[in-house]
Design a protein around this motif. Structure first.
Motif, PDB file in Angstrom:
ATOM      1  N   VAL A  74      13.671  -6.002 -18.357  1.00  0.00           N
ATOM      2  CA  VAL A  74      12.370  -6.464 -17.895  1.00  0.00           C
ATOM      3  C   VAL A  74      11.575  -5.246 -17.447  1.00  0.00           C
ATOM      4  CG1 VAL A  74      11.144  -7.987 -16.305  1.00  0.00           C
ATOM      5  CG2 VAL A  74      13.402  -8.647 -17.157  1.00  0.00           C
ATOM      6  N   PHE A  96      11.616 -15.973 -20.309  1.00  0.00           N
ATOM      7  CA  PHE A  96      10.952 -14.675 -20.315  1.00  0.00           C
ATOM      8  C   PHE A  96       9.664 -14.759 -21.117  1.00  0.00           C
ATOM      9  CE2 PHE A  96      15.483 -13.912 -19.842  1.00  0.00           C
ATOM     10  CZ  PHE A  96      15.517 -13.046 -18.764  1.00  0.00           C
ATOM     11  N   GLN A 119       7.910 -10.445 -18.195  1.00  0.00           N
ATOM     12  CA  GLN A 119       8.000 -11.371 -17.058  1.00  0.00           C
ATOM     13  C   GLN A 119       9.236 -12.252 -17.173  1.00  0.00           C
ATOM     14  OE1 GLN A 119       4.315 -13.573 -17.136  1.00  0.00           O
ATOM     15  NE2 GLN A 119       3.389 -12.167 -15.677  1.00  0.00           N
ATOM     16  N   MET A 120       9.744 -12.657 -16.009  1.00  0.00           N
ATOM     17  CA  MET A 120      10.878 -13.573 -15.922  1.00  0.00           C
ATOM     18  C   MET A 120      10.461 -14.696 -14.973  1.00  0.00           C
ATOM     19  SD  MET A 120      14.729 -12.749 -14.496  1.00  0.00           S
ATOM     20  CE  MET A 120      14.108 -11.840 -13.106  1.00  0.00           C
TER      21      MET A 120
END
Length: 136
Positions: A74, A96, A119-120
């Motif tokens: 990430v 994600f 992004q997570m």
């Protein structure tokens, strides 16, 4: 060849059955810059962002056990925070955004992929439209 660098993909292309966080978010070490016990965190070559990684389990039932766990990197200026655990589940569902894959040949001569995201977050729930017609 027209494709250069990371290849953009969607979450559903990479994890059509979803995936689950099975470890902690950790910084990725820059092996070239780190020396004499001094840790230097890796930065993405294309964006300059810090690189973090989290192990996830692919929920695809057709995969062999050895193929189920992969690391997703990430790219973020701060350490990403995994979604809150779901009550009653021993593992945490995760999704994600901004996914890319970079194919490479690993040390054993096999094709492998590096998976990166921007992004997570927790899986989004999509409200499905009702199939029932409303009587007038």
């Amino acid at each position: 060849m027209a494709i250069q660098g990371p290849i953009p993909v969607t979450f559903n292309q990479v994890f059509p059955h979803g995936c689950y966080a099975v470890g902690e978010v950790e910084p990725v070490k820059d092996f070239e810059a780190s020396s004499n016990g001094r840790f230097v965190q890796a930065r993405d070559k294309h964006t300059g962002e810090l690189v973090w990684q989290i192990p996830v389990m692919d929920a695809d039932p057709s995969l062999k056990a050895a193929q189920k766990t992969v690391a997703v990197k990430v790219l973020s200026p701060v350490q990403p925070v995994p979604p809150a655990p779901v009550a009653g589940l021993p593992i945490t569902p995760v999704e994600f955004d901004g996914l890319t894959i970079t194919p490479y040949v690993n040390g054993s001569g096999r094709l492998a992929y590096s998976i990166k995201a921007t992004q997570m977050h927790a899986p989004r729930t999509s409200a499905k439209p009702s199939t029932k017609e409303v009587a007038a």
